[in-house]
Design a protein around this motif. Structure first.
Motif, PDB file in Angstrom:
ATOM      1  N   SER A 129     -40.671 -91.852  50.758  1.00  0.00           N
ATOM      2  CA  SER A 129     -40.670 -92.135  49.323  1.00  0.00           C
ATOM      3  C   SER A 129     -41.566 -91.117  48.641  1.00  0.00           C
ATOM      4  O   SER A 129     -42.351 -90.419  49.277  1.00  0.00           O
ATOM      5  CB  SER A 129     -41.175 -93.560  49.046  1.00  0.00           C
ATOM      6  N   MET A 154     -38.197 -87.609  45.735  1.00  0.00           N
ATOM      7  CA  MET A 154     -36.783 -87.619  45.401  1.00  0.00           C
ATOM      8  C   MET A 154     -36.271 -86.274  44.906  1.00  0.00           C
ATOM      9  O   MET A 154     -35.107 -85.947  45.087  1.00  0.00           O
ATOM     10  CB  MET A 154     -36.488 -88.697  44.360  1.00  0.00           C
ATOM     11  N   MET A 213     -30.394 -88.669  45.177  1.00  0.00           N
ATOM     12  CA  MET A 213     -30.838 -89.806  44.361  1.00  0.00           C
ATOM     13  C   MET A 213     -29.620 -90.628  43.952  1.00  0.00           C
ATOM     14  O   MET A 213     -28.605 -90.057  43.532  1.00  0.00           O
ATOM     15  CB  MET A 213     -31.574 -89.315  43.111  1.00  0.00           C
ATOM     16  N   CYS A 238     -27.135 -92.857  41.730  1.00  0.00           N
ATOM     17  CA  CYS A 238     -26.826 -93.124  40.327  1.00  0.00           C
ATOM     18  C   CYS A 238     -25.745 -94.196  40.293  1.00  0.00           C
ATOM     19  O   CYS A 238     -25.508 -94.889  41.283  1.00  0.00           O
ATOM     20  CB  CYS A 238     -26.415 -91.854  39.599  1.00  0.00           C
ATOM     21  N   TRP A 282     -24.198 -90.335  44.354  1.00  0.00           N
ATOM     22  CA  TRP A 282     -25.484 -89.681  44.578  1.00  0.00           C
ATOM     23  C   TRP A 282     -25.483 -88.300  43.937  1.00  0.00           C
ATOM     24  O   TRP A 282     -24.465 -87.620  43.886  1.00  0.00           O
ATOM     25  CB  TRP A 282     -25.751 -89.524  46.082  1.00  0.00           C
ATOM     26  N   ASP A 287     -40.464 -91.525  41.406  1.00  0.00           N
ATOM     27  CA  ASP A 287     -39.155 -91.908  41.927  1.00  0.00           C
ATOM     28  C   ASP A 287     -38.570 -93.075  41.143  1.00  0.00           C
ATOM     29  O   ASP A 287     -37.393 -93.077  40.766  1.00  0.00           O
ATOM     30  CB  ASP A 287     -39.264 -92.315  43.405  1.00  0.00           C
ATOM     31  N   ILE A 291     -35.065 -92.763  39.056  1.00  0.00           N
ATOM     32  CA  ILE A 291     -33.898 -93.483  39.564  1.00  0.00           C
ATOM     33  C   ILE A 291     -33.443 -94.552  38.577  1.00  0.00           C
ATOM     34  O   ILE A 291     -32.240 -94.763  38.381  1.00  0.00           O
ATOM     35  CB  ILE A 291     -34.206 -94.080  40.949  1.00  0.00           C
ATOM     36  N   SER A 330     -29.584 -95.018  36.788  1.00  0.00           N
ATOM     37  CA  SER A 330     -28.902 -96.126  37.466  1.00  0.00           C
ATOM     38  C   SER A 330     -27.596 -96.526  36.786  1.00  0.00           C
ATOM     39  O   SER A 330     -26.691 -97.050  37.434  1.00  0.00           O
ATOM     40  CB  SER A 330     -29.829 -97.337  37.572  1.00  0.00           C
TER      41      SER A 330
END
Length: 397
Positions: free
Chosen positions: A232, A235, A240, A242, A246, A288, A292, A296
Motif C-alpha cells: 500500500s 499506487m 489502480m 476505477c 484498472w 492512495d 482511488i 471510483s
C-alpha cells in the motif's frame, strides 16, 4: 511486387517448443521458406492448450496455430536410421535449421552441427534451449517459470513481504524466440561475407537475465537491488481500480503535480503533506485512498483521452476482448484473418513489426500434420510412390 526481406532463405524448423517455433515463424513472416518438421503424430506443441472450441485435438491447438503461421509442414522420425539419412539429404538444401532439443541429442544421432556442416558449410544451426549448450545447467530441462525464476526477474516482481511473482503468459519463451530470430538474421548477413554458416547458441534464461540490466548494474557497483512494490502507499506506477476496470499512472511526463491534482479532481493532493516525493511516500496510504476514491465512479475509457489532454503518462488495462478490438492495433492491421482447413476462418495476431520496403505477408495457416509430405519426399527428394508408402508404414514419416 515487393518481396520479403528473407526471400530465398530456406529453413527447417525442428523445434517443438514455443521459443524455437516463434523464431522460425518470424523468419517465415518476412519471406523465408520454412518447413516445420515434426515427429509422426505431430509436435509436442500440438498437445498444448487452449484448443479451438475446447476440443483437445492436435490440429486445434491455438498455440500451434499462431506459432506456425506461414510454414509448410512435414513429418520425420529422427529416431530411425532412415529418418536421419533423410535429414542429411535435406541439410544441403537449406540455409538454416532451428532446433530446441537437449544439448547433445542431435550429435548423438550423427546430426550435430559438426556433422551437418560437413554436408553444407554454409548452414546455420540455431539451437534454443533453457540454459544453453554448455555449462553446469545445460542438461537441465526448463519451463517458462523456471527460466523466469533463474533469469532473476521474479526476484523484483510482486509485493514486498510476499512470495515472488511471475508475469502472465510465456514471455521468457517469446524473448528466446525473438533473440534467436535476430541472431539467425545476423548469421545470414555474415555468411554473405564469409561464406560460412554458424552454430547459434541461445539460452532462454540468459535472454531473460539480459532484460535485468538496471538491477545487474546496480548490484555490482552499489550493492543494491531493485525492490518490489509496497502493498500500500504506492499506487502511482501500479494499477489502480476505477469504475469499470484498472488504470495505471506514472508521475513525470509533461504533467505537473498540480495537473495530476486537477485531473483526479483532488484538491487535497495539493496539501502540505503531499508537497514532495518524500512526504507522499510517508503519507502514501492516505494518498492512495484519496486518489482511488476520486476515480471510483469514473470509467477508464473516459479517463484515457482526458489524461492525454494533461500530457500524462497514462495507460488503461485492456481486457482480451478490448485488445481484440483495440483501435490502435486495428489501424496498423495487426490482426489478420486466415483460412485453416480444420478451424475455418480464424483471426490471428499477425504483423508483429513493420518493414517499409519488404513488408509482412500472411500466406499460409499453420500446417496440418504431414500436410506437405508428398511435396517434400516425392516431388523434392524424388521418392517413388512405393517408397513413399514404405516410409509411412515404417513410421519414418
Amino acid at each position: 511486387m515487393l518481396t520479403g526481406a528473407l526471400d530465398g532463405v530456406k529453413v527447417l524448423d525442428l523445434s517443438e517448443d514455443i521459443a524455437g517455433s516463434f523464431c522460425a515463424r518470424l523468419l517465415a513472416d518476412y519471406g523465408a521458406d520454412v518447413l516445420k518438421v515434426e515427429p509422426p503424430g505431430g509436435a509436442a506443441l500440438r498437445r498444448m492448450g487452449p484448443f479451438f472450441h475446447d476440443d483437445a485435438h492436435p490440429e486445434k491447438s491455438l498455440f500451434f496455430l499462431v506459432l506456425n503461421l506461414n510454414k509448410k509442414g512435414a513429418t520425420l522420425n529422427l529416431e530411425t536410421v532412415t529418418g536421419q539419412d533423410i535429414l542429411k539429404r535435406l541439410a544441403p538444401r537449406v540455409d538454416v535449421i532451428v532446433e530446441s532439443y537437449r544439448p547433445g541429442y542431435l550429435a548423438s544421432l550423427g546430426l550435430g552441427f559438426d556433422e551437418l556442416k560437413e554436408l553444407n558449410p554454409e548452414l546455420t544451426v540455431t539451437s534454443v534451449t533453457p540454459f544453453g549448450q554448455d555449462g553446469p545447467y545445460s542438461q537441465y530441462r526448463g519451463e517458462e517459470i523456471v527460466n523466469y525464476a533463474m533469469g532473476m526477474i521474479m526476484s523484483i516482481s510482486g509485493v514486498q513481504g510476499r512470495e515472488p511473482l511471475k508475469h502472465g503468459g510465456f514471455q521468457a519463451q517469446y524473448e528466446g524466440g525473438l533473440f534467436a530470430a535476430a541472431t539467425t538474421s545476423m548469421a545470414l548477413f555474415g555468411r554473405e561475407f564469409t561464406g560460412q554458416g554458424e552454430h547459434i547458441d541461445v539460452s532462454i534464461t540468459e535472454c531473460v537475465a539480459s532484460t535485468m540490466m538496471a538491477t545487474q548494474t546496480m548490484y555490482p557497483f552499489m550493492g543494491g537491488t531493485q525492490v518490489r512494490r509496497r502493498a500500500s502507499g504506492s499506487m502511482f506506477g501500479h494499477p489502480m481500480p476505477c469504475q469499470d476496470g484498472w488504470i495505471i499512472v506514472q508521475t513525470g511526463g509533461g504533467a505537473s503535480w498540480e495537473d495530476l491534482s486537477e485531473f483526479f479532481q483532488c484538491p487535497e493532493m495539493l496539501e502540505e503533506r503531499f508537497a514532495d516525493r518524500a512526504q507522499r511516500a510517508e503519507n502514501g496510504e492516505e494518498l492512495d485512498r484519496i486518489v482511488i476514491e476520486s476515480i471510483s465512479e469514473r470509467g477508464k475509457w473516459d479517463l484515457f483521452p482526458k489524461a492525454a489532454e494533461y500530457r500524462m503518462l497514462f495507460g488503461l488495462v485492456q481486457t482480451p476482448s478490448e485488445l481484440a478490438q483495440c483501435p490502435q492495433l486495428e489501424s496498423r492491421n495487426f490482426f489478420r484473418e486466415i483460412e485453416h482447413p480444420e478451424l475455418g476462418t480464424v483471426r490471428v495476431p499477425a504483423e508483429l513489426f513493420k518493414l517499409s520496403e519488404t513488408p509482412y505477408r500472411l500466406e499460409y495457416p499453420a500446417p496440418t500434420i504431414g500436410q506437405h509430405n508428398r511435396e517434400i519426399y516425392v516431388e523434392g527428394l524424388e521418392y517413388d510412390e512405393q517408397q513413399f508408402t514404405q516410409l509411412r508404414q515404417l513410421n519414418v514419416i
